[in-house]
Design an enzyme around this catalytic site. Structure first.
Site, PDB file in Angstrom:
ATOM      1  N   GLU A 116       0.846  -1.198   0.000  1.00 52.45           N
ATOM      2  CA  GLU A 116       0.000   0.000   0.000  1.00 52.45           C
ATOM      3  C   GLU A 116       0.884   1.252   0.000  1.00 52.45           C
ATOM      4  OE1 GLU A 116      -2.759  -0.683   3.240  1.00 52.45           O
ATOM      5  OE2 GLU A 116      -3.267  -2.664   2.452  1.00 52.45           O
TER       6      GLU A 116
ATOM      7  N   GLU B  22      -8.725   4.331   4.120  1.00 54.75           N
ATOM      8  CA  GLU B  22      -8.366   3.587   2.912  1.00 54.75           C
ATOM      9  C   GLU B  22      -8.291   4.626   1.807  1.00 54.75           C
ATOM     10  OE1 GLU B  22      -7.491   0.530   2.847  1.00 54.75           O
ATOM     11  OE2 GLU B  22      -8.438  -0.418   4.585  1.00 54.75           O
TER      12      GLU B  22
ATOM     13  N   HIS C 131      -4.028   3.530   4.995  1.00 54.43           N
ATOM     14  CA  HIS C 131      -3.951   2.285   4.212  1.00 54.43           C
ATOM     15  C   HIS C 131      -4.431   2.612   2.806  1.00 54.43           C
ATOM     16  CE1 HIS C 131      -3.550  -0.949   7.400  1.00 54.43           C
ATOM     17  NE2 HIS C 131      -3.746   0.128   8.140  1.00 54.43           N
TER      18      HIS C 131
HETATM   19  O1  0X9 Z   1      -7.949  -5.391   6.390  1.00 55.44           O
HETATM   20  C1  0X9 Z   1      -7.305  -4.416   6.799  1.00 55.44           C
HETATM   21  O2  0X9 Z   1      -6.365  -4.525   7.585  1.00 55.44           O
HETATM   22  C2  0X9 Z   1      -7.665  -3.017   6.307  1.00 55.44           C
HETATM   23  N1  0X9 Z   1      -7.871  -3.021   4.892  1.00 55.44           N
HETATM   24  S1  0X9 Z   1      -6.592  -3.185   3.892  1.00 55.44           S
HETATM   25  O3  0X9 Z   1      -7.102  -3.339   2.540  1.00 55.44           O
HETATM   26  N2  0X9 Z   1      -5.737  -1.865   3.900  1.00 55.44           N
HETATM   27  O4  0X9 Z   1      -5.811  -4.276   4.346  1.00 55.44           O
HETATM   28  C3  0X9 Z   1      -8.955  -2.577   6.935  1.00 55.44           C
HETATM   29  C4  0X9 Z   1      -8.958  -2.631   8.407  1.00 55.44           C
HETATM   30  C5  0X9 Z   1     -10.237  -2.154   8.946  1.00 55.44           C
HETATM   31  N3  0X9 Z   1     -10.539  -2.835  10.119  1.00 55.44           N
HETATM   32  C6  0X9 Z   1     -11.472  -3.821  10.212  1.00 55.44           C
HETATM   33  N4  0X9 Z   1     -12.307  -4.132   9.246  1.00 55.44           N
HETATM   34  N5  0X9 Z   1     -11.493  -4.402  11.388  1.00 55.44           N
HETATM   35 ZN    ZN Z   2      -3.851  -1.977   4.626  1.00 57.86          ZN
END
Ligand code: 0X9
Ligand code: ZN
Length: 408
Positions: free
Chosen positions: A165, A360, A291
């Site tokens: 990222e 994001e 992210h």
């Molecule tokens: O999955 C993740 O760690 C994050 N998205 S990424 O595409 N950058 O990997 C989002 C994290 C958000 N937190 C939760 N859904 N708990």
């Molecule tokens: Zn991420």
């Protein structure tokens, strides 16, 4: 498992799984529960209504085929992106993405800032990565606020928990540059620097980032580069390794998985570095973790479907909505996307009552925006639309509950 996959593993899609390759998978999942079921095994890259898209390693594709075969619409291997032919061991971006900063360039930008603006910029080491690289921390505050003065409100910005990222390093790095450059000319920024203690850690997962660009070819790597005992797999998902609710859903115990939670909370030096820093900086009230991708503003909880509730719920909702007015991103509770436990924000808020957001960044999607690799042309625009939210958070870091008296 990875050992077996190290040879060749047949699939029902007419190709063979090779351990180090990545695969594009299109799945169907009709609600957040079905998405959260998938998130136990894989990382979800993108959701468009009932369609879920992801890039997975061979290990995770094998698990999907075993446990969620009925949800798979299609799967195919992805070509390695970057410069070909030729071989290079250089840790740098492909020429077409030269504007992105590799690790040495990040350090050079920071050194230059400290040299040019010694009255407002300092830099520290947050700790070292698995492979021994120094994790830089930039501090921007007027020299009157030094040494650390806990009565000055503090805020922390973190980039690049996830290797691929790369835009999430650029945005906080450019933010540091912009703040320092604007001190003399912009009264709003000057006031923030004089009244706030601003910390920016632009790149946390340095080893993973460098692995992802090694040889000027993108590998779609996500995790850090931890060496796992009794396994050939490498890497822990740093955004599943924080302690609050660790291992309670949406993460995997399996080292081969892209959402591997690690052997215990804070097992990784990168997450431990964040923990140690926050524990010594009780004046930090707000944290923003960058992210990519999806154009979302996420707030807790992420590990459970619960709302935070009460006054803080209103504060999170209002702040997220306010920030969306600058960048056009969609504000939502993290777990409405999918449940994932052990992320930065559940820990920051759950343990330290820090108002924590995950952005994001752009692009919105992979098909027209380029997903994790949107190209260098996008950097400036994405940075610019995210200056407003960053200054807003700095402003409210004295007392986030102030926003409740501002008209709601
Ligand atoms: O999955 C993740 O760690 C994050 N998205 S990424 O595409 N950058 O990997 C989002 C994290 C958000 N937190 C939760 N859904 N708990
Ligand atoms: Zn991420």
């Amino acid at each position: 498992m990875k050992g077996i996959l190290g040879f060749v593993f047949a699939t029902c899609w007419g190709f063979s799984l090779l351990a180090d390759d990545t695969y594009f998978v299109h799945l169907k999942a009709y609600n957040v529960d079905e998405r959260s079921g998938l998130a136990e095994y894989i990382h979800i890259d993108e959701i468009i209504e009932d369609d879920v898209y992801t890039t997975v390693n061979a290990h995770d594709l094998a698990l999907l085929e075993a446990f969620h075969w009925d949800k798979i619409v299609e799967a195919y291997p992805l070509a390695v992106d970057g410069e070909a032919p030729g071989f290079s061991n250089e840790y740098d971006f492909p020429a077409k993405d030269d504007d992105y900063h590799n690790y040495d360039e990040v350090l050079r930008v920071i050194d230059d800032l400290v040299e040019e603006y010694p009255h407002i910029v300092e830099s520290f080491s947050l700790g070292t990565t698995v492979e021994g690289r120094m994790i830089p921390l930039i501090r921007i505050t007027h020299r009157d606020n030094r040494p650390m003065n806990f009565f000055v409100p503090g805020i922390l910005f973190i980039g690049s928990h996830h290797a691929r990222e790369h835009l999430s390093t650029e945005v906080p790095l450019l933010l540091a540059q912009h703040l320092a450059d604007s001190y003399d000319s912009d009264p709003t920024i000057r006031k923030l620097i004089e009244t706030r203690d601003i910390y920016i850690a632009p790149v946390l997962n340095i080893d993973g980032k460098l692995y992802d660009i090694k040889g000027k070819k993108y590998k779609r790597w996500r995790k850090n580069r931890a060496v796992i005992e009794h396994s050939k797999a490498r890497g822990v998902d740093l955004n599943r390794n924080y302690s609050y609710g660790w291992g309670t859903g949406g993460s995997s115990k399996n080292p081969g998985s892209d959402v591997y939670m690690g052997p215990k909370p804070f097992s990784e030096p990168e997450t431990e570095a964040i923990k140690n820093f926050i524990e010594t900086a009780p004046h930090i009230r707000i944290l923003l973790s960058y992210h990519t991708y999806g154009e979302l503003i996420l707030y807790p909880w992420g590990g459970s479907k619960n709302n935070i509730g009460g006054r803080d719920q209103k504060i999170f909702e209002k702040m997220a909505w306010d920030m969306s007015q600058w960048n056009g991103y969609t504000p939502m509770k993290s777990s409405d996307l999918y449940i994932a436990s052990g992320d930065t924000c559940d820990w920051a808020y759950g343990v330290h009552q820090i108002y924590c957001f995950t952005f994001e960044l752009s692009p919105r999607g992979r098909f027209f925006g380029g997903g994790f690799y949107p190209g260098e042309k996008i950097i400036d625009a994405v940075f610019r639309e995210n200056i407003g939210p960053a200054l807003y958070l700095m402003d409210y870091s004295d007392d986030p509950s102030r926003i409740l008296s501002n008209g709601i």
